[in-house]
Structure formats: structure tokens, C-alpha cells
Design an enzyme around this catalytic site. Structure first.
Site, PDB file in Angstrom:
ATOM      1  N   ALA A   1       0.845  -1.135   0.008  1.00  0.00           N
ATOM      2  CA  ALA A   1      -0.025   0.076  -0.128  1.00  0.00           C
ATOM      3  C   ALA A   1       0.786   1.288   0.070  1.00  0.00           C
ATOM      4  O   ALA A   1       1.346   1.744   1.116  1.00  0.00           O
ATOM      5  CB  ALA A   1      -0.888  -0.014   1.337  1.00  0.00           C
TER       6      ALA A   1
ATOM      7  N   PRO B   1      -4.813   9.193  -2.004  1.00  0.00           N
ATOM      8  CA  PRO B   1      -5.864   9.871  -2.763  1.00  0.00           C
ATOM      9  C   PRO B   1      -5.104  11.046  -3.419  1.00  0.00           C
ATOM     10  O   PRO B   1      -5.292  11.502  -4.551  1.00  0.00           O
ATOM     11  CB  PRO B   1      -6.807  10.473  -1.962  1.00  0.00           C
TER      12      PRO B   1
ATOM     13  N   ASP C   1      13.172  -2.529  -7.139  1.00  0.00           N
ATOM     14  CA  ASP C   1      14.228  -3.138  -7.843  1.00  0.00           C
ATOM     15  C   ASP C   1      13.797  -4.598  -8.208  1.00  0.00           C
ATOM     16  O   ASP C   1      14.243  -5.271  -9.214  1.00  0.00           O
ATOM     17  CB  ASP C   1      15.368  -3.146  -7.437  1.00  0.00           C
TER      18      ASP C   1
ATOM     19  N   GLU D   1       3.041  -0.459 -10.148  1.00  0.00           N
ATOM     20  CA  GLU D   1       4.649  -0.360  -9.821  1.00  0.00           C
ATOM     21  C   GLU D   1       5.452   0.676 -10.656  1.00  0.00           C
ATOM     22  O   GLU D   1       6.544   0.395 -10.909  1.00  0.00           O
ATOM     23  CB  GLU D   1       5.147  -1.824 -10.016  1.00  0.00           C
TER      24      GLU D   1
HETATM   25  C1  FAD Z   1      -5.920  -1.955 -10.542  1.00  0.00           C
HETATM   26  C2  FAD Z   1      -4.628  -1.067  -9.951  1.00  0.00           C
HETATM   27  C3  FAD Z   1      -4.024  -1.640  -8.736  1.00  0.00           C
HETATM   28  C4  FAD Z   1      -3.129  -1.101  -7.880  1.00  0.00           C
HETATM   29  N1  FAD Z   1      -2.424  -1.895  -7.077  1.00  0.00           N
HETATM   30  C5  FAD Z   1      -1.547  -0.936  -6.555  1.00  0.00           C
HETATM   31  C6  FAD Z   1      -1.015  -1.604  -5.232  1.00  0.00           C
HETATM   32  O1  FAD Z   1      -1.305  -2.800  -4.978  1.00  0.00           O
HETATM   33  N2  FAD Z   1      -0.359  -0.783  -4.348  1.00  0.00           N
HETATM   34  C7  FAD Z   1      -0.378   0.608  -4.511  1.00  0.00           C
HETATM   35  O2  FAD Z   1       0.188   1.348  -3.905  1.00  0.00           O
HETATM   36  N3  FAD Z   1      -1.000   1.135  -5.787  1.00  0.00           N
HETATM   37  C8  FAD Z   1      -1.420   0.209  -6.483  1.00  0.00           C
HETATM   38  N4  FAD Z   1      -2.127   0.937  -7.580  1.00  0.00           N
HETATM   39  C9  FAD Z   1      -1.672   2.410  -8.141  1.00  0.00           C
HETATM   40  C10 FAD Z   1      -0.937   2.620  -9.254  1.00  0.00           C
HETATM   41  O3  FAD Z   1       0.493   2.222  -8.580  1.00  0.00           O
HETATM   42  C11 FAD Z   1      -1.073   3.881  -9.579  1.00  0.00           C
HETATM   43  O4  FAD Z   1      -2.129   4.100 -10.303  1.00  0.00           O
HETATM   44  C12 FAD Z   1       0.109   4.497 -10.563  1.00  0.00           C
HETATM   45  O5  FAD Z   1       1.444   4.664  -9.817  1.00  0.00           O
HETATM   46  C13 FAD Z   1      -0.261   6.008 -11.337  1.00  0.00           C
HETATM   47  O6  FAD Z   1      -0.670   6.834 -10.231  1.00  0.00           O
HETATM   48  P1  FAD Z   1      -1.817   7.716 -10.510  1.00  0.00           P
HETATM   49  O7  FAD Z   1      -2.841   6.729 -10.807  1.00  0.00           O
HETATM   50  O8  FAD Z   1      -2.186   8.759  -9.344  1.00  0.00           O
HETATM   51  O9  FAD Z   1      -1.665   8.478 -11.769  1.00  0.00           O
HETATM   52  P2  FAD Z   1      -0.643   9.861 -12.066  1.00  0.00           P
HETATM   53  O10 FAD Z   1       0.614   9.745 -11.137  1.00  0.00           O
HETATM   54  O11 FAD Z   1      -1.491  11.091 -11.613  1.00  0.00           O
HETATM   55  O12 FAD Z   1      -0.437   9.854 -13.368  1.00  0.00           O
HETATM   56  C14 FAD Z   1      -1.406  10.132 -14.524  1.00  0.00           C
HETATM   57  C15 FAD Z   1      -0.474  10.222 -15.918  1.00  0.00           C
HETATM   58  O13 FAD Z   1       0.438  11.345 -15.802  1.00  0.00           O
HETATM   59  C16 FAD Z   1       1.638  10.561 -16.031  1.00  0.00           C
HETATM   60  N5  FAD Z   1       2.966  11.253 -15.156  1.00  0.00           N
HETATM   61  C17 FAD Z   1       2.843  11.379 -14.049  1.00  0.00           C
HETATM   62  N6  FAD Z   1       3.937  11.907 -13.451  1.00  0.00           N
HETATM   63  C18 FAD Z   1       4.708  11.996 -14.742  1.00  0.00           C
HETATM   64  C19 FAD Z   1       6.268  12.579 -15.117  1.00  0.00           C
HETATM   65  N7  FAD Z   1       6.917  13.219 -14.103  1.00  0.00           N
HETATM   66  N8  FAD Z   1       6.379  12.741 -16.247  1.00  0.00           N
HETATM   67  C20 FAD Z   1       5.622  12.159 -17.161  1.00  0.00           C
HETATM   68  N9  FAD Z   1       4.428  11.578 -17.183  1.00  0.00           N
HETATM   69  C21 FAD Z   1       3.988  11.714 -15.744  1.00  0.00           C
HETATM   70  C22 FAD Z   1       1.499   9.107 -15.838  1.00  0.00           C
HETATM   71  O14 FAD Z   1       2.522   8.260 -16.396  1.00  0.00           O
HETATM   72  C23 FAD Z   1       0.149   8.894 -15.959  1.00  0.00           C
HETATM   73  O15 FAD Z   1      -0.128   8.415 -17.403  1.00  0.00           O
HETATM   74  C24 FAD Z   1      -2.954   0.073  -8.502  1.00  0.00           C
HETATM   75  C25 FAD Z   1      -3.651   0.997  -9.501  1.00  0.00           C
HETATM   76  C26 FAD Z   1      -4.572   0.152 -10.241  1.00  0.00           C
HETATM   77  C27 FAD Z   1      -5.543   0.723 -11.360  1.00  0.00           C
END
Ligand code: FAD
Length: 405
Positions: free
Chosen positions: A136, A140, A256, A382
Site C-alpha cells: 500500500a 488519494p 528493483d 509499480e
Molecule cells: C488495478 C490497480 C491496482 C493497483 N495496485 C496498487 C497496489 O497494490 N499498491 C499501490 O500502492 N498502488 C497500486 N495502484 C496504484 C498505481 O500504482 C498508480 O495508479 C500509479 O502509480 C499511477 O498513479 P496515478 O494513478 O495517481 O496517476 P498519476 O501519477 O496522476 O499519473 C497520471 C498520468 O501522468 C503521467 N505522469 C505522472 N508523472 C509524470 C512525469 N513526471 N512525467 C511524465 N508523465 C507523468 C503518468 O504516467 C500517467 O499517465 C494500483 C492501481 C490500479 C489501477
């Protein structure tokens, strides 16, 4: 000389995982795609098997349990070890070939297990080596920017008290433990972010709701609330000291280990789609030749050859990243390269397979359309495609995260 053959011991365990994928996962794949949030009871039999194998010291079936970098397993060469990471990677690939949603819900194989394996002390490994741990990090207020953790951990006597909200936690409802990222001192920035093992029955921990998703519907994705959640002081992974010099390295190290595993999941789904597509093309009388230039072949065969080459390169990049981890070589660059390549290849190949198979590909008569939906997440969690590219660019150009964002 480069030897691309897998060692015998790894082949045996990958083969075992493949049998599980073919005989247990594939037959129930559509059932749990249509029954989101229903627990796949068939996996209980598997849980018993996995535990039996773990007790007997044999490699686990799934994959995400990961392996410690110092856990040298089968040594085929004089100085090159193929250990826990390589084995976990191959098992993740094979089980994901069966069904990646089910793979993500194999008991005792969570991404949190890989995090524990990467950084736990020997005493913690003894306590947490056989739990089912989810991971986790996301909240939000952030996803990609994992340095923005706002969940807090405050030491109160011999307990940590955690407060915050974690979203999108894979296996967040079903796992027995959750590895939670929290800050021990917000004023010290990213260096103060630590990971904590929170047992499911810890007071103050609750599941707020489950998400409905595009794909991997067999896997539960939970919103977790930590409200004055109390855990023992020695459930912190790694040192409780805040080392501002070392910064974020401690918790980031877990990626990693886990990124090559997620790459392996994408490679498994890719292989499933390529196999299905090959059968469809063969049925349609399209010959795929390795002796004729692609431009002289049927357009579908040429596409197939291109996609197969992408699959091969994704596979080799992932093997390299896992091999480096097993051989104690820093692999952040290679882990991100493998995930970027495999994540993109997975979505490209599965959707192209739907396209080339025409209306059959889009229908629920086959699993192609499901794999097209399932694969997208593997290019998001990830670390998204863009984040992996950013990490690769930073490493190649020698820039810090402040210099290249
Ligand atoms: C089904 C599912 C399972 C998940 N499981 C886990 C879990 O087990 N544990 C956990 O902790 N999280 C989990 N997640 C969360 C997941 O890791 C995040 O959704 C992911 O890291 C992207 O974050 P965000 O959705 O807030 O998108 P954002 O960070 O808001 O990104 C939105 C878009 O902007 C792009 N972006 C962001 N920053 C940059 C940058 N600096 N340069 C260029 N582009 C950028 C991203 O690539 C993306 O396309 C899960 C998500 C889903 C949908």
C-alpha cells in the site's frame, strides 16, 4: 559465451507453474472475469499446495513472493547464481500466461512479499516469511510521485500508530498483511518514508470499499483506512533511523525486485495472446515464415513477427534484471527498462491480436479481448510507462530526480 538456456531446476519449477496455469487458471478465467469481487475458491486448493511447497523448501508456484538478493539457488555456472528473483520471475510469467488477475490473487504471493523479501531482517523474515502481504503506497493525493506520502507513523511506547488512507491496494482485502508506506517525520521529506508490516487484524485498520475495474477483475483492489492503527514497534521494515543522506533509497529498493515481476506478468499475457493469434492465423491459412523477409509475407504474418521480436526482447530484459538482482548487482536501470518494454509490449500485442482476429477477437468466445483489458494495468502499477522512461533517462544521463522530473 552467452548461454540463453534456463537452468534445469528453474525449468522444472516454471513447468510446474505452467501446469497450474493451464489446469487451474485457464478453465476459470472467464468465470471470475464476469464475477468481479467473488473470491476464487479454487485458489484455496492452491494455497495448500503453495504452503506445502514452501514448507518442503521447493520454489513457490506463483511469483510475487520474490527472493532475497542473497538467496542463491540453482548455480549452473561457476560464479553466476540464479536464485529467488529469477525463479519468482519465471513463475510469475507462467501463471500470468494462465490468468494475470488470478495470479495477483494467489495466496501468499503478494507484491508486499517481494518488498519484505527485499528489505526484512532475518528476524522479520522468520516472522513474515509466510504471510500474504499486499503493498500500500498510493494515496488519494498521489500515485506516481511516491515521495508525496502523507500517511503518518508515530512511535508510542512499543507501538507505531498509523493514520492515513491508502487506495488501489491489490489484494488489499484478501491478504493477511499489508506493507504500508508512511512517513515518520513529514518535516524530513522523502528520507523519513518507511515501510511497515500491518497485520490484517491490527486495531484501526479497515477496508472502506473495493474498486470496479477494466480488467484483472479476479484481483481485489481495495481502499484501506488506517485510523490510529497500532502495530508492534519491530514491524518497521529496515532501520527506523532517518538518514537524510541516503534519502529514499531504502523503500525504493523494493521496486528493483517488484518491477521485473510485473514485467514478467506482462510477458506472460503477451505470450498467451501470441499463441492464440498464431493458431488463428494458421487456421486462416496465413503462414508465418522465419526464412522469408517480413515484407514478402502476408501483412498479418509480418505483424506477428514484429510482435514476437518485441516479446523476445521484453523477456530477455526481464531475465537480465532478475539475474542482476540474484547476483547482487544494482539493477534499478534494468528493472525499469524491463518494465517499460514489457508493459508497452503487453498492451500493444494483446490489442493487435484482437484487431488481427477481427470480430472473433472482440467477442467473449475467446480470451483475447480479456487479455487486452488485463494487460493495461501492467503498464500502470509499480510505476507507469512514463515513470519508467523517466527513471531510465535519469540513470542514462546521470541526472537526479530534482534535475529531471
Ligand atoms: C488495478 C490497480 C491496482 C493497483 N495496485 C496498487 C497496489 O497494490 N499498491 C499501490 O500502492 N498502488 C497500486 N495502484 C496504484 C498505481 O500504482 C498508480 O495508479 C500509479 O502509480 C499511477 O498513479 P496515478 O494513478 O495517481 O496517476 P498519476 O501519477 O496522476 O499519473 C497520471 C498520468 O501522468 C503521467 N505522469 C505522472 N508523472 C509524470 C512525469 N513526471 N512525467 C511524465 N508523465 C507523468 C503518468 O504516467 C500517467 O499517465 C494500483 C492501481 C490500479 C489501477
Amino acid at each position: 559465451m552467452i548461454n540463453l538456456e534456463l537452468p534445469k531446476k528453474l525449468r522444472a519449477s516454471a513447468n510446474q507453474a505452467h501446469q497450474v496455469a493451464a489446469q487451474i487458471f485457464r478453465p476459470i478465467s472467464r468465470k471470475y472475469d464476469l464475477a468481479e469481487h467473488e473470491y476464487p475458491v479454487e485458489l484455496d486448493t492452491m494455497a495448500a499446495m503453495v504452503e506445502g511447497l514452501a514448507d518442503s523448501g521447493t520454489q513457490k508456484i506463483g511469483g510475487a513472493a520474490g527472493g532475497r538478493n542473497d538467496e542463491a539457488g540453482d548455480v549452473e555456472f561457476v560464479s553466476n547464481a540464479n536464485g529467488g528473483n529469477m525463479s519468482a520471475l519465471l513463475n510469475a510469467l507462467e501463471t500470468s500466461w494462465g490468468d494475470v488477475g488470478l495470479m495477483l490473487t494467489i495466496p501468499y504471493q503478494g507484491l508486499g512479499n517481494a518488498a519484505i523479501a527485499a528489505v526484512a531482517t532475518d528476524e522479520q523474515l522468520a516472522r513474515f516469511g509466510k504471510v500474504w502481504a499486499s503493498m500500500a503506497i498510493t494515496e488519494p493525493s498521489f500515485g506516481s510521485d511516491s515521495a508525496a506520502v502523507t500517511t503518518t507513523a508515530v512511535l508510542d511506547g512499543d507501538e507505531w500508530v498509523l493514520n492515513g488512507e491508502k487506495i488501489f491496494v491489490t489484494a488489499g482485502e484478501r491478504s493477511t498483511h499489508i506493507v504500508v508506506w508512511a512517513t515518520v517525520d513529514k518535516s524530513l521529506g522523502r528520507a523519513a518514508i518507511k515501510s511497515f508490516v500491518v497485520p490484517r487484524d491490527a486495531p484501526g485498520l479497515s477496508v472502506a470499499r473495493l474498486e470496479h475495474k477494466l480488467g484483472i477483475k479476479a484481483s481485489d483492489t481495495a481502499v484501506l483506512l488506517l485510523q490510529d492503527c497500532r502495530i508492534p514497534a519491530d514491524n518497521i521494515l529496515g532501520s527506523p533511523e532517518v538518514n537524510v543522506e541516503k534519502g529514499f533509497a531504502g523503500v525504493m529498493q523494493t521496486f528493483d525486485n517488484t518491477r521485473p515481476l510485473v514485467a514478467a506478468m506482462a510477458i506472460g499475457v503477451t505470450r498467451a495472446a501470441l499463441e492464440e493469434l498464431r493458431a488463428i492465423l494458421t487456421d486462416a491459412g496465413v503462414e508465418i515464415s522465419y526464412d522469408t523477409p517480413a515484407m514478402n509475407q502476408h501483412a498479418a504474418a509480418a505483424e506477428f513477427l514484429r510482435m514476437e521480436a518485441d516479446y523476445e526482447s521484453a523477456y530477455l530484459l526481464a531475465l537480465r534484471a532478475a539475474w542482476m538482482a540474484d547476483n547482487k548487482k544494482p539493477n534499478s536501470l534494468e528493472a525499469s527498462m524491463s518494465k517499460a518494454k514489457a508493459g508497452r509490449t503487453g498492451t500493444d500485442v494483446t490489442l493487435k491480436a484482437v484487431e488481427l482476429a477481427g470480430s472473433l477477437g472482440y467477442s467473449q468466445r475467446l480470451l483475447l479481448e480479456k487479455w487486452g483489458r488485463d494487460s493495461k494495468i501492467l503498464d500502470i502499477f509499480e510505476g507507469t510507462q512514463q515513470i519508467q522512461q523517466l527513471i531510465v533517462a535519469r540513470r542514462v544521463l546521470g541526472k537526479t530526480s530534482a534535475e529531471l522530473k
